[in-house]
Scaffold this motif. Sequence first.
Motif, PDB file in Angstrom:
ATOM      1  N   LEU A   1       0.827  -1.203   0.000  1.00  0.00           N
ATOM      2  CA  LEU A   1       0.000   0.000   0.000  1.00  0.00           C
ATOM      3  C   LEU A   1       0.862   1.255   0.000  1.00  0.00           C
ATOM      4  O   LEU A   1       0.446   2.303  -0.504  1.00  0.00           O
ATOM      5  N   LEU A   2       2.062   1.157   0.571  1.00  0.00           N
ATOM      6  CA  LEU A   2       3.017   2.269   0.548  1.00  0.00           C
ATOM      7  C   LEU A   2       4.245   1.910  -0.282  1.00  0.00           C
ATOM      8  O   LEU A   2       5.288   2.561  -0.150  1.00  0.00           O
ATOM      9  N   ASP A   3       4.114   0.904  -1.127  1.00  0.00           N
ATOM     10  CA  ASP A   3       5.203   0.460  -1.994  1.00  0.00           C
ATOM     11  C   ASP A   3       6.497   0.231  -1.212  1.00  0.00           C
ATOM     12  O   ASP A   3       7.574   0.712  -1.588  1.00  0.00           O
ATOM     13  N   ILE A   4       6.367  -0.508  -0.102  1.00  0.00           N
ATOM     14  CA  ILE A   4       7.514  -0.855   0.745  1.00  0.00           C
ATOM     15  C   ILE A   4       7.851  -2.323   0.517  1.00  0.00           C
ATOM     16  O   ILE A   4       6.964  -3.164   0.385  1.00  0.00           O
ATOM     17  N   SER A   5       9.140  -2.642   0.455  1.00  0.00           N
ATOM     18  CA  SER A   5       9.566  -4.028   0.270  1.00  0.00           C
ATOM     19  C   SER A   5      10.803  -4.276   1.126  1.00  0.00           C
ATOM     20  O   SER A   5      11.429  -3.352   1.636  1.00  0.00           O
ATOM     21  N   TRP A   6      11.131  -5.534   1.274  1.00  0.00           N
ATOM     22  CA  TRP A   6      12.339  -5.897   2.020  1.00  0.00           C
ATOM     23  C   TRP A   6      13.522  -5.981   1.060  1.00  0.00           C
ATOM     24  O   TRP A   6      13.450  -6.614   0.009  1.00  0.00           O
ATOM     25  N   GLN A   7      14.611  -5.306   1.421  1.00  0.00           N
ATOM     26  CA  GLN A   7      15.872  -5.405   0.685  1.00  0.00           C
ATOM     27  C   GLN A   7      16.887  -5.992   1.660  1.00  0.00           C
ATOM     28  O   GLN A   7      17.444  -5.281   2.491  1.00  0.00           O
ATOM     29  N   GLY A   8      17.086  -7.292   1.561  1.00  0.00           N
ATOM     30  CA  GLY A   8      17.880  -7.966   2.586  1.00  0.00           C
ATOM     31  C   GLY A   8      17.103  -7.933   3.888  1.00  0.00           C
ATOM     32  O   GLY A   8      15.957  -8.380   3.957  1.00  0.00           O
TER      33      GLY A   8
END
Length: 489
Positions: free
Chosen positions: A386-393
């Motif tokens: 919904l806030l275009d957040i993702s996990w990077q590592g």
Amino acid sequence: MEKKPIILLNIDSLMAHPLELAVQTGRAPALQFLMENGLYDPAMVSSFPTMSVTIDSSLLTGTYADQHHIPGLSWFDMEKNQFVNYGTGFRETFRLGMRRSIHQMLYALNNEHLSHHVSTIYEELAKEGISSGSINSFVYRGNVPHRLKTPRFLSAFTYFKNGEWSTQATSLFSLGTFSKIRPTAFTPQIAAGNLKYTARELRYLIRKNKLPAFTFCIFQDMDARLHFKGPMDIKGIVKVDRQIQKILNMYSDWNEAIKQSIWIVIGDNGHSATGIKYKDVVIDLRKVLTKYRIAKIQRSIQKKDQLAFCVNQRMAYIYKLDDKVQTHAIIKQLKHDHRIDVIAWKEKGSVYVESGMNKGRLTFHPNGEDQDVYGQFWSLEGRLDLLDISWQGNKLQYGDFPDALARLYGALFSQQANCIVVNAKPGCEFKAQSTPFHLSGAAHGSLHKQESLVPLIIAGTKMKPRFSRIVDMKSFIIALVEQYKGKGK
């Protein structure tokens, strides 16, 4: 180490793509020189909402709105039960009352609204006996008392007795006709100087060898042009660059300019292109929430009023004035409009996010176990997309909404009020009573990267901020002053 004054040039609405176009076509040689002889970052994160007074407050205090308490260009003061407007447009400020808006902009913004629990760069430097200057900024709070006089023809539109008022500002303070650095200066604008005026004030300090340790200058003219011409117009950049050329020409050569001083150039917010058809791109909150009684801006709040709207172009605050009104009923109604991509509210220290474009919910609050790329810790549950957040590592990475968690939290907790934040999808903007809108042009205010990512140029030093965010500039500038021992004149 040699003393080097710091000059921060804030070019209102400067964006990376038109800047790079102007440079590539040879139309911005001064900015090109600073970029090629220093650090250039096209993606510094601004504050939220992406409106000048909130951004400048974040820059000068090193905090987001939950700490400095300037929620936007337009907001509602629940304690005084009145609208606050620092100048969103003539029709809206006229209906609100010119005297109130002028007083809020010139006096209350710095002396009442900007939290005294945070300190500005100017105040912190003054404690160390270090001087500073402010040219053309409405956020100016410092430690030096100034007695200002309003021009006679304008004094009738103020609450100031005999048109005179006192405020605390920087030692060198320039704000249109109210305060001038040059004794014989004349400005064609009442409240602030145009780009030529700003440049002349700065050139005077250089010529007279009076540069303080830190000088903050704002070139405001470009913003109004982009609202009508669109985000890729570069004529404004060309005009500002000519003034910067004249400033750099004060030195024996431009290399000497960056040898003697540290130059920082920033944009404060970007612009998002707006659509052509009114019915498609203008989100009239009065129609979206038509079943509620909406407060009128030209009158005092009535007992029957249920909601108040404060629009900051592509974002808006919706305030509950009636405790009987259910927040979730408002949310449900807002979700019917698919042009609203972020709907956020707070409950018991947490932020809740839903959308008119996507299903699901995201809930978050600070001080959890999930760390983002800025070293901030959060607790999150639900739909990160919904806030275009993702996990990077093992860290949270932001996409279309830069530093979304901290900035959204900052806006919602910038005031005690029970309010809802709405964010328009690209191409659209909000409207309420008498709110200006910008068909076939551009607008800002939202959480989106189009308005949130701005260029940063640093020349004359190898130092750089810890993170490329407006909110990190205060600690960076103070570190620069300490490094280069800039006591000023």
